[in-house]
Scaffold this active site. Structure first.
Site, PDB file in Angstrom:
ATOM      1  N   GLY A  17      47.838  33.532  52.954  1.00 58.07           N
ATOM      2  CA  GLY A  17      48.578  34.302  52.130  1.00 58.07           C
ATOM      3  C   GLY A  17      49.728  33.484  51.373  1.00 58.07           C
ATOM      4  N   ASP A  18      49.888  32.094  51.907  1.00 55.75           N
ATOM      5  CA  ASP A  18      51.089  31.429  51.466  1.00 55.75           C
ATOM      6  C   ASP A  18      50.642  30.405  50.428  1.00 55.75           C
ATOM      7  OD1 ASP A  18      54.029  31.311  51.790  1.00 55.75           O
ATOM      8  OD2 ASP A  18      53.808  29.447  52.784  1.00 55.75           O
ATOM      9  N   ALA A  19      49.696  30.585  49.631  1.00 60.33           N
ATOM     10  CA  ALA A  19      49.340  29.632  48.874  1.00 60.33           C
ATOM     11  C   ALA A  19      50.035  29.937  47.238  1.00 60.33           C
ATOM     12  CB  ALA A  19      47.860  29.741  48.146  1.00 60.33           C
ATOM     13  N   HIS A  20      51.346  29.413  47.446  1.00 59.46           N
ATOM     14  CA  HIS A  20      52.209  29.812  46.118  1.00 59.46           C
ATOM     15  C   HIS A  20      52.162  28.644  45.270  1.00 59.46           C
ATOM     16  CE1 HIS A  20      54.933  27.057  48.358  1.00 59.46           C
ATOM     17  NE2 HIS A  20      54.769  27.747  49.377  1.00 59.46           N
ATOM     18  N   TYR A  22      56.882  32.363  44.383  1.00 59.65           N
ATOM     19  CA  TYR A  22      55.973  33.553  44.750  1.00 59.65           C
ATOM     20  C   TYR A  22      55.924  34.295  43.366  1.00 59.65           C
ATOM     21  CZ  TYR A  22      56.526  32.360  49.519  1.00 59.65           C
ATOM     22  OH  TYR A  22      56.399  31.618  51.043  1.00 59.65           O
TER      23      TYR A  22
END
Length: 415
Positions: A297-300, A257
């Site tokens: 939102g979790d496109a790390h 992140y």
């Protein structure tokens, strides 16, 4: 005495990993130096082909990127009898089938067999159900002759689709071909959520892994085709090498992140511009726009990857792990967009500002965003028909995000 592992790629022993006094190092073999051009990122961008030996601080993050994370790593370590912090011991035990094309095994083992689905151990439906039920204690389906690895925190089972259509266990280095992920108990409808979002991407024409859903012992699962496996009619399997953007930037999975020191979208774009065709940066923009629209939102950094093509070229890998995290009340962004950290605060202007940092023409970026926005309603409608039991709130989130982005298209930015 040093411990040694051999790294195999496409039937060639290309590198050796050494553990000595707790420190890891890696060097390329003469076979690799003879076959490939010096400087090519044979294993990873931070590990270009060279005669020098790479040290612990470069080698360990790359290997950690091949291993499970979180509780899955702890359970795998317990299963194979090593510490969760023993990267070498874990990859020694689990490296016979990794993400990408690598096979990692003790140096004195016989060369890996020709990869084929025919060597999988056939499974009954009841046995598949047992494996799914035991994922917490045996992540990925590890156990006995199954020694495989795949990164990530979520529970998942790696299986091989056999020529007759049934499932098999990837024993003795047999390549897995599919990933089965059960619904996350704490987050209802993850199966429908991910399947729907992946289908939206597919109908928008974005490269994405193929998905299906199934029920096993009254438990819902999403079934994902591994895009790093090409299965031929005779059962032989071609493994395709890849690396995620933590590996490509030499970072530990703990830094996936941006808030934890992980790569930014600008850094990802810079890498794509340096090593991939020009179309790759446009593909990144399409992915970013899609993630804003679906509320992902979790496109790390571990959810974006580079694909190493057999020709030696690199490209932006198909998308995977797409899901609306806003549906679960979380709109934090794994990678910021023009310094914006919340999905609902992202506007078209902010996306355009971000792409300007990438060196992309503002007009071209606006054209790409407008195209995605225009075609999303039809893609959503089609994906809805393919995803029974999808919560109505998820398409509603996309409708809201669409309206938000449309309202922000300034006249000077509109294509």
């Amino acid at each position: 005495m040093a411990d040694r592992l051999a790294v195999w790629l496409d039937g060639l022993r290309i590198a050796v990993i050494i553990r000595e006094r707790g420190r890891l190092s890696l060097f390329y073999t003469e076979e690799a130096l003879t076959r490939y051009e010096l400087g090519v990122p044979l294993l990873s961008l931070p590990l270009p082909l060279t005669q020098q030996r790479f040290t612990h601080n470069i080698v360990r993050p790359f290997l950690d990127g091949l291993l499970p994370e979180g509780d899955a790593r702890q359970a795998a370590a317990h299963d194979v009898g090593v510490s969760r912090d023993d990267t070498y011991g874990l990859i020694r035990a689990l490296g016979r089938d990794c993400a990408g094309a690598l096979v990692i095994q003790p140096e004195d083992d016989l060369p890996p067999p020709t990869p084929t689905t025919l060597t999988a151990e056939p499974l009954t439906n009841a046995r598949v159900a047992d494996l799914v039920a035991n994922l917490r204690s045996a992540p990925l389906g590890i156990g006995g002759r199954v020694r495989i690895s795949l990164a990530g925190v979520q529970e998942k089972l790696l299986l091989t689709r056999m020529p007759g259509g049934g499932w098999g266990r990837p024993v003795d280095g047999t390549p897995s071909t599919h990933i089965l992920k059960p619904e996350i108990v704490r987050f209802p409808s993850t199966v429908e959520n991910e399947a729907f979002c992946m289908r939206v991407a597919k109908h928008l024409g974005l490269p994405v892994a193929n998905v299906d859903t199934t029920m096993i012992s009254e438990r819902k699962l999403i079934v994902v085709d591994r895009y790093d496996r090409v299965v031929h009619a005779d059962g032989t399997v071609q493994r395709l090498h890849q690396e995620d953007f933590c590996q490509a930037t030499g970072l530990s999975p703990d830094n996936k992140y941006e808030v934890d020191g992980g790569p930014s979208l600008t850094r990802v774009a810079e890498i794509l511009q340096a090593v991939a065709p020009a179309s790759a940066v446009e593909a990144l923009l399409r992915a970013v726009t899609l993630n804003v629209l679906i509320g992902n939102g979790d496109a790390h950094a571990k959810n974006f990857s580079l694909l190493h093509h057999p020709t030696g070229t690199l490209g932006f890998a198909p998308l995977y792990d797409l899901m609306s995290t806003i549906y679960y009340g979380d709109d934090r962004l794994a990678m910021y967009i023009d310094n914006i950290q919340k999905t609902r605060r992202v506007t078209v202007s902010r996306i355009l500002n971000e792409t300007t940092r990438w060196g992309m023409s503002r007009q071209r970026a606006a054209e790409i965003i407008a195209d995605i926005i225009e075609r999303t309603p039809a893609a959503v409608a089609q994906a809805q028909t393919e995803t029974p039991a999808l919560p109505a709130e998820i398409p509603a989130i996309i409708d809201s995000q669409l309206a938000h982005l449309r309202s922000d298209f300034n006249a000077e930015d509109a294509p």
